[in-house]
Design a protein around this motif. Structure first.
Motif, PDB file in Angstrom:
ATOM      1  N   MET A   1      -2.040  15.166   6.581  1.00  0.00           N
ATOM      2  CA  MET A   1      -3.108  15.510   7.512  1.00  0.00           C
ATOM      3  C   MET A   1      -3.351  14.359   8.475  1.00  0.00           C
ATOM      4  SD  MET A   1      -6.047  17.403   5.287  1.00  0.00           S
ATOM      5  CE  MET A   1      -5.801  19.052   4.639  1.00  0.00           C
TER       6      MET A   1
ATOM      7  N   TYR B   1     -16.333   8.226  -0.676  1.00  0.00           N
ATOM      8  CA  TYR B   1     -15.446   7.192  -0.167  1.00  0.00           C
ATOM      9  C   TYR B   1     -16.277   6.037   0.378  1.00  0.00           C
ATOM     10  CZ  TYR B   1     -11.719  10.766   0.106  1.00  0.00           C
ATOM     11  OH  TYR B   1     -10.785  11.735  -0.174  1.00  0.00           O
TER      12      TYR B   1
ATOM     13  N   LEU C   1      -6.827   8.762  11.521  1.00  0.00           N
ATOM     14  CA  LEU C   1      -6.436   8.431  10.148  1.00  0.00           C
ATOM     15  C   LEU C   1      -5.409   9.440   9.657  1.00  0.00           C
ATOM     16  CD1 LEU C   1     -10.026   8.374   9.933  1.00  0.00           C
ATOM     17  CD2 LEU C   1      -9.154   6.698   8.338  1.00  0.00           C
TER      18      LEU C   1
ATOM     19  N   LYS D   1       0.836  -1.183   0.000  1.00  0.00           N
ATOM     20  CA  LYS D   1       0.000   0.000   0.000  1.00  0.00           C
ATOM     21  C   LYS D   1       0.878   1.243   0.000  1.00  0.00           C
ATOM     22  CE  LYS D   1      -3.777  -2.045   2.637  1.00  0.00           C
ATOM     23  NZ  LYS D   1      -4.508  -2.017   3.911  1.00  0.00           N
TER      24      LYS D   1
ATOM     25  N   PHE E   1     -18.984   7.516   2.829  1.00  0.00           N
ATOM     26  CA  PHE E   1     -18.837   8.899   3.257  1.00  0.00           C
ATOM     27  C   PHE E   1     -18.727   9.810   2.045  1.00  0.00           C
ATOM     28  CE2 PHE E   1     -18.529   8.653   7.761  1.00  0.00           C
ATOM     29  CZ  PHE E   1     -17.976   7.418   8.049  1.00  0.00           C
TER      30      PHE E   1
ATOM     31  N   PHE F   1      -5.585   7.908   2.098  1.00  0.00           N
ATOM     32  CA  PHE F   1      -5.775   7.724   3.537  1.00  0.00           C
ATOM     33  C   PHE F   1      -5.139   6.426   4.021  1.00  0.00           C
ATOM     34  CE2 PHE F   1      -8.731  10.988   5.008  1.00  0.00           C
ATOM     35  CZ  PHE F   1      -9.145  11.536   3.811  1.00  0.00           C
ATOM     36  N   GLY F   2      -4.633   6.462   5.253  1.00  0.00           N
ATOM     37  CA  GLY F   2      -4.236   5.244   5.930  1.00  0.00           C
ATOM     38  C   GLY F   2      -5.480   4.516   6.421  1.00  0.00           C
ATOM     39  N   THR F   3      -5.289   3.302   6.921  1.00  0.00           N
ATOM     40  CA  THR F   3      -6.426   2.497   7.353  1.00  0.00           C
ATOM     41  C   THR F   3      -6.999   2.951   8.694  1.00  0.00           C
ATOM     42  OG1 THR F   3      -4.882   0.921   8.306  1.00  0.00           O
ATOM     43  CG2 THR F   3      -5.719   0.420   6.113  1.00  0.00           C
TER      44      THR F   3
ATOM     45  N   TYR G   1      -6.448  13.062  -1.587  1.00  0.00           N
ATOM     46  CA  TYR G   1      -5.631  12.507  -0.519  1.00  0.00           C
ATOM     47  C   TYR G   1      -5.719  10.987  -0.509  1.00  0.00           C
ATOM     48  CZ  TYR G   1      -4.522  16.953   1.698  1.00  0.00           C
ATOM     49  OH  TYR G   1      -4.008  18.197   1.964  1.00  0.00           O
TER      50      TYR G   1
ATOM     51  N   GLN H   1     -10.707  18.422   3.604  1.00  0.00           N
ATOM     52  CA  GLN H   1     -11.940  17.762   3.217  1.00  0.00           C
ATOM     53  C   GLN H   1     -12.868  17.697   4.424  1.00  0.00           C
ATOM     54  OE1 GLN H   1     -11.455  14.091   1.077  1.00  0.00           O
ATOM     55  NE2 GLN H   1      -9.939  14.943  -0.313  1.00  0.00           N
TER      56      GLN H   1
ATOM     57  N   PHE I   1     -16.262  16.006   5.930  1.00  0.00           N
ATOM     58  CA  PHE I   1     -16.980  14.767   5.709  1.00  0.00           C
ATOM     59  C   PHE I   1     -18.409  14.838   6.248  1.00  0.00           C
ATOM     60  CE2 PHE I   1     -13.916  11.650   4.158  1.00  0.00           C
ATOM     61  CZ  PHE I   1     -12.733  12.327   4.322  1.00  0.00           C
ATOM     62  N   GLY I   2     -19.291  14.119   5.567  1.00  0.00           N
ATOM     63  CA  GLY I   2     -20.634  13.929   6.056  1.00  0.00           C
ATOM     64  C   GLY I   2     -20.672  12.836   7.118  1.00  0.00           C
TER      65      GLY I   2
ATOM     66  N   PRO J   1     -14.977  11.498   9.587  1.00  0.00           N
ATOM     67  CA  PRO J   1     -13.684  12.028  10.033  1.00  0.00           C
ATOM     68  C   PRO J   1     -13.689  13.559  10.101  1.00  0.00           C
ATOM     69  CG  PRO J   1     -13.409  10.409   8.267  1.00  0.00           C
ATOM     70  CD  PRO J   1     -14.862  10.740   8.325  1.00  0.00           C
TER      71      PRO J   1
ATOM     72  N   ASP K   1     -14.045   0.453   4.907  1.00  0.00           N
ATOM     73  CA  ASP K   1     -14.150  -0.946   5.296  1.00  0.00           C
ATOM     74  C   ASP K   1     -13.060  -1.276   6.295  1.00  0.00           C
ATOM     75  OD1 ASP K   1     -14.686  -0.903   1.978  1.00  0.00           O
ATOM     76  OD2 ASP K   1     -16.221  -1.851   3.212  1.00  0.00           O
TER      77      ASP K   1
ATOM     78  N   GLY L   1     -10.042  -2.570   8.049  1.00  0.00           N
ATOM     79  CA  GLY L   1      -8.762  -3.050   7.545  1.00  0.00           C
ATOM     80  C   GLY L   1      -8.332  -2.445   6.228  1.00  0.00           C
ATOM     81  N   LEU L   2      -9.247  -1.743   5.573  1.00  0.00           N
ATOM     82  CA  LEU L   2      -8.935  -1.152   4.270  1.00  0.00           C
ATOM     83  C   LEU L   2      -8.978   0.374   4.304  1.00  0.00           C
ATOM     84  CD1 LEU L   2     -10.912  -3.587   1.953  1.00  0.00           C
ATOM     85  CD2 LEU L   2      -8.454  -3.579   2.409  1.00  0.00           C
ATOM     86  N   GLY L   3      -9.567   0.927   5.347  1.00  0.00           N
ATOM     87  CA  GLY L   3      -9.601   2.376   5.479  1.00  0.00           C
ATOM     88  C   GLY L   3     -10.547   3.037   4.497  1.00  0.00           C
ATOM     89  N   LEU L   4     -10.300   4.300   4.250  1.00  0.00           N
ATOM     90  CA  LEU L   4     -11.120   5.093   3.328  1.00  0.00           C
ATOM     91  C   LEU L   4     -10.572   4.937   1.912  1.00  0.00           C
ATOM     92  CD1 LEU L   4     -11.552   8.409   5.322  1.00  0.00           C
ATOM     93  CD2 LEU L   4     -13.416   7.051   4.408  1.00  0.00           C
TER      94      LEU L   4
ATOM     95  N   ARG M   1      -0.921  13.660   0.255  1.00  0.00           N
ATOM     96  CA  ARG M   1      -1.043  13.818  -1.196  1.00  0.00           C
ATOM     97  C   ARG M   1       0.193  14.517  -1.738  1.00  0.00           C
ATOM     98  NH1 ARG M   1      -2.318  18.971  -3.083  1.00  0.00           N
ATOM     99  NH2 ARG M   1      -2.952  20.476  -1.479  1.00  0.00           N
TER     100      ARG M   1
ATOM    101  N   TYR N   1      -6.673  13.013  10.649  1.00  0.00           N
ATOM    102  CA  TYR N   1      -8.097  13.129  10.921  1.00  0.00           C
ATOM    103  C   TYR N   1      -8.437  12.289  12.155  1.00  0.00           C
ATOM    104  CZ  TYR N   1      -9.385  15.394   6.487  1.00  0.00           C
ATOM    105  OH  TYR N   1      -9.534  16.276   5.453  1.00  0.00           O
TER     106      TYR N   1
END
Lengths: 111, 115
Positions: free
Chosen positions: A34, B35, A88, A2, B90, A101-103, A99, B104, B106-107, A44, B38, B40-43, A92, A36
């Motif tokens: 960033m 986005y 998180l 990743k 999201f 994102f990490g998990t 961006y 960003q 988010f909703g 987030p 999930d 383990g997979l993040g956004l 970028r 979050y």
């Protein structure tokens, strides 16, 4: 591999502890970073923003970027139960506004 | 209150059904994003729009479509839902005019279960 790696946790610490959260990345073009914070069942929210290398402090939070090691960190001092959330990282390059994102790392601060 | 609203909050959907997730922002942001999150997979970015009338594909666009008829609305459509689309969705927006920061917003998310 990743582009952004983040330990998912969960990380449990006692109230008042110093917390260190980290992300590593592989793309040397990343320049904007960033952190979050995401509470359970919420979207987030931006916590810290850093451009390029260096440190940035905001109250109990410090964000650190080491571009030579491709490593970023978020430190939380005097952690509180209200800090319990998923954190998180996101980053970028200069050629895009999107961006990566990490998990996310789940943090629990125990009272 | 300024921000992003998403509807529905949650939904259980039979496989094969069509579903549109709604997203509306009142901050007059040019850029909007969808986005999925999930464990383990993040956004992961599904689709994005830099400005009204334009859209682009993100990391995981297959099975999803979007439209951006105006600045405020950015609906996400699942044409024929499959169980692997079970996720939390999201919507986000940003104002690239603010410069490099491009925060960003988010909703609150939509929890979708496809059976």
């Amino acid at each position: 591999q990743k582009e952004v790696e983040q330990d998912p946790g969960p990380l449990s610490v006692p109230e008042g502890a110093i917390v260190s959260l980290n992300c590593t990345y592989s793309n040397s073009a990343f320049q904007y970073f960033m952190w979050y914070r995401q509470y359970s069942r919420k979207g987030p929210e931006l916590l810290m923003y850093t451009y390029s290398s260096g440190n940035k402090e905001d109250g109990r939070f410090t964000a650190q970027v080491d571009k030579s090691s491709k490593y970023i960190s978020l430190f939380i001092r005097d952690s509180q139960p209200s800090d319990s959330a998923t954190y998180l990282c996101a980053m970028r390059g200069s050629g895009t506004y999107k961006y990566i994102f990490g998990t996310g790392t789940r943090l629990k601060v125990l009272a | 209150i300024a921000g992003i609203t998403q509807a529905p909050t949650s939904q259980i959907l039979a496989a094969g059904r069509r579903m549109t997730l709604r997203c509306t922002q009142d901050m007059r942001h040019n850029a909007m994003y969808w986005y999925r999150q999930d464990l383990g997979l993040g956004l992961r970015l599904i689709h994005y729009s830099n400005t009204a009338g334009t859209t682009g594909k993100g990391e995981v666009p297959d099975g999803y479509s979007v439209s951006r008829a105006n600045t405020d609305d950015f609906p996400l459509t699942l044409a024929s839902a499959v169980p692997s689309q079970t996720s939390v969705y999201f919507c986000a927006s940003s104002d690239p005019g603010q410069g490099a920061r491009n925060e960003q917003f988010f909703g609150p998310g939509t929890r979708l279960t496809v059976l």
